[in-house]
Design a protein around this motif. Structure first.
Motif, PDB file in Angstrom:
ATOM      1  N   GLN A 193       0.829  -1.208   0.000  1.00 25.85           N
ATOM      2  CA  GLN A 193       0.000   0.000   0.000  1.00 25.85           C
ATOM      3  C   GLN A 193       0.863   1.258   0.000  1.00 25.85           C
ATOM      4  N   TYR A 239     -11.055   9.641   1.518  1.00 24.15           N
ATOM      5  CA  TYR A 239     -11.616   8.385   1.037  1.00 24.15           C
ATOM      6  C   TYR A 239     -11.244   8.138  -0.422  1.00 24.15           C
ATOM      7  N   LEU A 240     -11.156   9.227  -1.198  1.00 25.22           N
ATOM      8  CA  LEU A 240     -10.774   9.076  -2.602  1.00 25.22           C
ATOM      9  C   LEU A 240      -9.369   8.509  -2.723  1.00 25.22           C
ATOM     10  N   ARG A 241      -8.416   9.098  -1.962  1.00 24.23           N
ATOM     11  CA  ARG A 241      -7.033   8.610  -2.054  1.00 24.23           C
ATOM     12  C   ARG A 241      -6.909   7.182  -1.567  1.00 24.23           C
ATOM     13  N   LYS A 242      -7.609   6.855  -0.472  1.00 22.33           N
ATOM     14  CA  LYS A 242      -7.553   5.483   0.040  1.00 22.33           C
ATOM     15  C   LYS A 242      -8.146   4.502  -0.970  1.00 22.33           C
ATOM     16  N   GLY A 243      -9.205   4.922  -1.657  1.00 19.19           N
ATOM     17  CA  GLY A 243      -9.795   4.053  -2.668  1.00 19.19           C
ATOM     18  C   GLY A 243      -8.846   3.811  -3.828  1.00 19.19           C
ATOM     19  N   LEU A 244      -8.186   4.877  -4.289  1.00 21.47           N
ATOM     20  CA  LEU A 244      -7.209   4.736  -5.373  1.00 21.47           C
ATOM     21  C   LEU A 244      -5.998   3.930  -4.912  1.00 21.47           C
ATOM     22  N   GLU A 245      -5.611   4.114  -3.655  1.00 18.46           N
ATOM     23  CA  GLU A 245      -4.500   3.341  -3.099  1.00 18.46           C
ATOM     24  C   GLU A 245      -4.810   1.847  -3.140  1.00 18.46           C
ATOM     25  N   ALA A 246      -6.036   1.483  -2.775  1.00 18.74           N
ATOM     26  CA  ALA A 246      -6.438   0.075  -2.817  1.00 18.74           C
ATOM     27  C   ALA A 246      -6.407  -0.446  -4.247  1.00 18.74           C
ATOM     28  N   TYR A 247      -6.876   0.367  -5.190  1.00 16.37           N
ATOM     29  CA  TYR A 247      -6.880  -0.022  -6.604  1.00 16.37           C
ATOM     30  C   TYR A 247      -5.469  -0.294  -7.107  1.00 16.37           C
ATOM     31  N   LYS A 297       0.942   4.144  -2.943  1.00 12.09           N
ATOM     32  CA  LYS A 297       0.749   5.566  -2.621  1.00 12.09           C
ATOM     33  C   LYS A 297       1.948   6.396  -3.059  1.00 12.09           C
TER      34      LYS A 297
END
Length: 246
Positions: free
Chosen positions: A132, A146-154, A136
Protein backbone atom coordinates in the motif's frame (compact mmCIF):
# COMPACT_ATOMS: atom_id res chain seq x y z
CA UNK A 1 -67.56 33.71 -34.64
CA UNK A 2 -65.41 30.76 -33.77
CA UNK A 3 -63.04 31.04 -30.83
CA UNK A 4 -59.46 30.15 -31.60
CA UNK A 5 -58.02 27.78 -29.04
CA UNK A 6 -54.29 27.97 -28.56
CA UNK A 7 -52.90 24.59 -27.52
CA UNK A 8 -50.75 24.48 -24.41
CA UNK A 9 -47.05 24.30 -25.06
CA UNK A 10 -45.57 20.96 -24.31
CA UNK A 11 -42.65 20.72 -21.87
CA UNK A 12 -41.18 17.89 -23.91
CA UNK A 13 -38.21 19.87 -25.36
CA UNK A 14 -36.90 20.82 -21.89
CA UNK A 15 -37.06 17.20 -20.86
CA UNK A 16 -35.21 16.19 -24.01
CA UNK A 17 -32.52 18.78 -23.35
CA UNK A 18 -32.08 17.46 -19.79
CA UNK A 19 -31.88 13.89 -21.05
CA UNK A 20 -29.33 14.88 -23.71
CA UNK A 21 -27.17 16.65 -21.11
CA UNK A 22 -27.21 13.61 -18.83
CA UNK A 23 -26.30 11.34 -21.73
CA UNK A 24 -23.36 13.57 -22.66
CA UNK A 25 -22.21 13.74 -19.03
CA UNK A 26 -22.46 9.97 -18.68
CA UNK A 27 -20.46 9.41 -21.88
CA UNK A 28 -17.84 11.95 -20.74
CA UNK A 29 -17.44 10.33 -17.32
CA UNK A 30 -17.26 6.88 -18.90
CA UNK A 31 -14.56 8.10 -21.30
CA UNK A 32 -12.57 9.60 -18.41
CA UNK A 33 -12.93 6.30 -16.53
CA UNK A 34 -11.64 4.30 -19.50
CA UNK A 35 -8.68 6.67 -19.93
CA UNK A 36 -7.86 6.35 -16.23
CA UNK A 37 -7.95 2.55 -16.38
CA UNK A 38 -5.84 2.50 -19.54
CA UNK A 39 -3.21 4.95 -18.28
CA UNK A 40 -2.96 3.35 -14.84
CA UNK A 41 -2.44 -0.09 -16.39
CA UNK A 42 0.12 1.37 -18.81
CA UNK A 43 2.25 2.95 -16.07
CA UNK A 44 2.02 -0.08 -13.78
CA UNK A 45 3.25 -2.32 -16.62
CA UNK A 46 6.01 0.13 -17.58
CA UNK A 47 7.27 0.44 -14.00
CA UNK A 48 7.43 -3.32 -13.70
CA UNK A 49 10.53 -3.12 -15.90
CA UNK A 50 11.69 0.52 -15.84
CA UNK A 51 13.13 2.31 -12.77
CA UNK A 52 10.79 4.94 -11.34
CA UNK A 53 12.52 8.27 -12.08
CA UNK A 54 10.63 10.34 -9.49
CA UNK A 55 7.55 10.22 -7.28
CA UNK A 56 4.79 12.75 -6.51
CA UNK A 57 6.33 13.26 -3.04
CA UNK A 58 9.66 14.26 -4.58
CA UNK A 59 7.88 16.91 -6.65
CA UNK A 60 5.90 18.13 -3.63
CA UNK A 61 9.06 18.44 -1.51
CA UNK A 62 10.79 20.38 -4.29
CA UNK A 63 7.86 22.80 -4.51
CA UNK A 64 7.78 23.19 -0.71
CA UNK A 65 11.50 24.02 -0.61
CA UNK A 66 11.16 26.44 -3.53
CA UNK A 67 8.23 28.21 -1.89
CA UNK A 68 10.06 28.45 1.44
CA UNK A 69 13.20 29.73 -0.26
CA UNK A 70 15.23 26.72 0.87
CA UNK A 71 17.94 24.98 -1.11
CA UNK A 72 16.70 21.93 -2.96
CA UNK A 73 18.80 18.94 -1.93
CA UNK A 74 17.89 15.79 -3.84
CA UNK A 75 19.59 12.40 -3.76
CA UNK A 76 18.09 9.39 -5.52
CA UNK A 77 20.13 6.47 -6.89
CA UNK A 78 18.32 3.40 -8.24
CA UNK A 79 19.78 0.00 -7.33
CA UNK A 80 18.50 -3.47 -8.31
CA UNK A 81 17.21 -5.46 -5.36
CA UNK A 82 20.19 -7.82 -5.68
CA UNK A 83 22.46 -4.91 -4.76
CA UNK A 84 20.46 -3.92 -1.69
CA UNK A 85 21.49 -5.52 1.57
CA UNK A 86 19.21 -8.32 2.72
CA UNK A 87 19.57 -6.74 6.15
CA UNK A 88 17.68 -3.67 4.96
CA UNK A 89 15.01 -5.78 3.29
CA UNK A 90 14.47 -7.64 6.55
CA UNK A 91 14.56 -4.42 8.55
CA UNK A 92 11.69 -2.77 6.65
CA UNK A 93 9.65 -5.97 6.88
CA UNK A 94 10.29 -6.11 10.63
CA UNK A 95 9.48 -2.43 11.02
CA UNK A 96 6.68 -1.77 8.53
CA UNK A 97 4.97 -4.99 7.46
CA UNK A 98 5.62 -8.28 9.20
CA UNK A 99 3.29 -10.25 6.90
CA UNK A 100 4.58 -8.75 3.64
CA UNK A 101 5.65 -12.07 2.16
CA UNK A 102 2.31 -13.80 2.73
CA UNK A 103 -0.46 -11.21 2.41
CA UNK A 104 -2.15 -10.24 -0.87
CA UNK A 105 -1.56 -6.53 -0.47
CA UNK A 106 -3.58 -5.81 2.67
CA UNK A 107 -3.11 -6.78 6.29
CA UNK A 108 -6.70 -6.63 7.54
CA UNK A 109 -5.71 -7.57 11.09
CA UNK A 110 -3.30 -4.63 11.32
CA UNK A 111 -5.88 -2.33 9.75
CA UNK A 112 -8.47 -3.39 12.32
CA UNK A 113 -6.06 -2.82 15.20
CA UNK A 114 -5.14 0.61 13.84
CA UNK A 115 -8.82 1.53 13.48
CA UNK A 116 -9.67 0.48 17.04
CA UNK A 117 -6.67 2.31 18.50
CA UNK A 118 -7.49 5.45 16.53
CA UNK A 119 -11.05 5.27 17.86
CA UNK A 120 -9.63 5.35 21.39
CA UNK A 121 -7.57 8.40 20.51
CA UNK A 122 -4.20 6.68 20.55
CA UNK A 123 -1.46 7.67 18.10
CA UNK A 124 0.00 4.63 16.39
CA UNK A 125 1.31 3.85 12.96
CA UNK A 126 -1.33 3.05 10.38
CA UNK A 127 -2.18 -0.40 9.15
CA UNK A 128 -0.76 0.19 5.65
CA UNK A 129 1.38 -2.59 4.19
CA UNK A 130 4.56 -2.10 2.18
CA UNK A 131 2.45 -2.77 -0.93
CA UNK A 132 0.00 0.00 0.00
CA UNK A 133 2.82 2.41 0.83
CA UNK A 134 4.46 1.67 -2.52
CA UNK A 135 1.20 2.24 -4.42
CA UNK A 136 0.75 5.57 -2.62
CA UNK A 137 4.36 6.71 -3.05
CA UNK A 138 4.57 5.95 -6.77
CA UNK A 139 1.13 6.85 -8.09
CA UNK A 140 -0.65 9.12 -5.61
CA UNK A 141 -0.41 12.17 -3.41
CA UNK A 142 0.02 12.40 0.35
CA UNK A 143 -2.94 13.08 2.60
CA UNK A 144 -6.01 11.44 4.05
CA UNK A 145 -9.25 11.13 2.11
CA UNK A 146 -11.62 8.38 1.04
CA UNK A 147 -10.77 9.08 -2.60
CA UNK A 148 -7.03 8.61 -2.05
CA UNK A 149 -7.55 5.48 0.04
CA UNK A 150 -9.79 4.05 -2.67
CA UNK A 151 -7.21 4.74 -5.37
CA UNK A 152 -4.50 3.34 -3.10
CA UNK A 153 -6.44 0.08 -2.82
CA UNK A 154 -6.88 -0.02 -6.60
CA UNK A 155 -3.17 0.48 -7.32
CA UNK A 156 -2.24 -1.98 -4.55
CA UNK A 157 -4.25 -4.71 -6.28
CA UNK A 158 -2.61 -3.84 -9.61
CA UNK A 159 0.99 -3.97 -8.38
CA UNK A 160 0.39 -7.13 -6.36
CA UNK A 161 -1.02 -8.77 -9.51
CA UNK A 162 1.39 -7.37 -12.12
CA UNK A 163 4.62 -6.70 -10.21
CA UNK A 164 4.78 -9.37 -7.53
CA UNK A 165 6.52 -9.15 -4.15
CA UNK A 166 10.10 -8.88 -5.37
CA UNK A 167 9.42 -5.92 -7.64
CA UNK A 168 7.28 -4.22 -4.99
CA UNK A 169 10.14 -4.45 -2.49
CA UNK A 170 12.62 -3.19 -5.11
CA UNK A 171 10.49 -0.16 -5.99
CA UNK A 172 9.69 0.54 -2.33
CA UNK A 173 13.34 0.54 -1.24
CA UNK A 174 14.37 2.69 -4.20
CA UNK A 175 11.65 5.31 -3.84
CA UNK A 176 10.74 5.84 -0.20
CA UNK A 177 11.81 9.00 1.62
CA UNK A 178 14.66 8.11 4.01
CA UNK A 179 15.84 11.55 5.07
CA UNK A 180 15.50 15.20 4.13
CA UNK A 181 15.95 15.12 0.36
CA UNK A 182 17.11 11.50 0.58
CA UNK A 183 15.16 8.95 -1.47
CA UNK A 184 15.90 5.27 -1.79
CA UNK A 185 18.17 2.79 -0.07
CA UNK A 186 21.47 3.67 -1.79
CA UNK A 187 21.09 7.39 -1.11
CA UNK A 188 20.15 6.62 2.51
CA UNK A 189 23.17 4.36 3.06
CA UNK A 190 25.49 7.03 1.66
CA UNK A 191 23.79 9.83 3.61
CA UNK A 192 23.65 8.13 7.01
CA UNK A 193 26.63 5.75 6.97
CA UNK A 194 28.86 6.83 4.04
CA UNK A 195 28.80 3.33 2.54
CA UNK A 196 27.13 1.31 -0.21
CA UNK A 197 23.70 -0.10 0.52
CA UNK A 198 24.96 -3.61 -0.24
CA UNK A 199 27.21 -3.56 2.84
CA UNK A 200 24.79 -2.36 5.52
CA UNK A 201 25.05 -4.25 8.79
CA UNK A 202 21.89 -5.42 10.61
CA UNK A 203 22.23 -2.56 13.11
CA UNK A 204 22.66 0.04 10.39
CA UNK A 205 19.72 -1.34 8.46
CA UNK A 206 17.62 -1.21 11.61
CA UNK A 207 18.71 2.42 12.05
CA UNK A 208 17.34 3.39 8.63
CA UNK A 209 14.12 1.43 9.13
CA UNK A 210 13.61 3.01 12.56
CA UNK A 211 13.26 6.55 11.16
CA UNK A 212 10.70 5.71 8.45
CA UNK A 213 7.69 7.03 10.38
CA UNK A 214 9.17 10.52 9.95
CA UNK A 215 12.56 10.49 8.19
CA UNK A 216 12.85 14.29 8.10
CA UNK A 217 12.40 14.55 11.86
CA UNK A 218 14.44 11.60 13.11
CA UNK A 219 18.08 10.67 12.59
CA UNK A 220 19.47 7.20 11.90
CA UNK A 221 22.76 8.17 13.57
CA UNK A 222 23.29 9.97 16.87
CA UNK A 223 19.69 9.03 17.49
CA UNK A 224 17.26 9.94 20.24
CA UNK A 225 16.33 7.38 22.89
CA UNK A 226 13.03 6.80 21.05
CA UNK A 227 14.81 5.85 17.82
CA UNK A 228 17.42 3.78 19.69
CA UNK A 229 14.60 1.78 21.27
CA UNK A 230 13.03 1.29 17.84
CA UNK A 231 16.39 0.15 16.43
CA UNK A 232 16.76 -2.46 19.16
CA UNK A 233 13.22 -3.74 18.66
CA UNK A 234 13.61 -3.94 14.86
CA UNK A 235 16.96 -5.74 15.20
CA UNK A 236 15.31 -8.33 17.47
CA UNK A 237 12.43 -8.92 15.07
CA UNK A 238 14.81 -9.16 12.09
CA UNK A 239 16.34 -12.31 13.56
CA UNK A 240 12.97 -14.03 13.19
CA UNK A 241 12.15 -12.91 9.64
CA UNK A 242 14.00 -15.86 8.15
CA UNK A 243 14.99 -16.38 4.52
CA UNK A 244 13.35 -13.99 2.07
CA UNK A 245 11.57 -15.97 -0.61
CA UNK A 246 9.78 -13.61 -2.96
Amino acid sequence: MATKITPKRSKQPAKKESTTFMNKLTRFLFTVFLWFIGLSLFFVVVFKFVPVPFTPLMVIRAIENKTAGNENYFSHDWEPLENISVNLQKAVIASEDGTFLIHSGFDFTAMQKAYKSNERGRRIKGGSTISQQTAKNIFLWQGRSYLRKGLEAYFTVLIETIWGKKRIMEVYLNSIEMGDGVYGAEAAAQHWYRKDVSSLTPQQAAGIAAILPNPRKYSATSSSSYINNRKAKIARVMRHVGKLEY
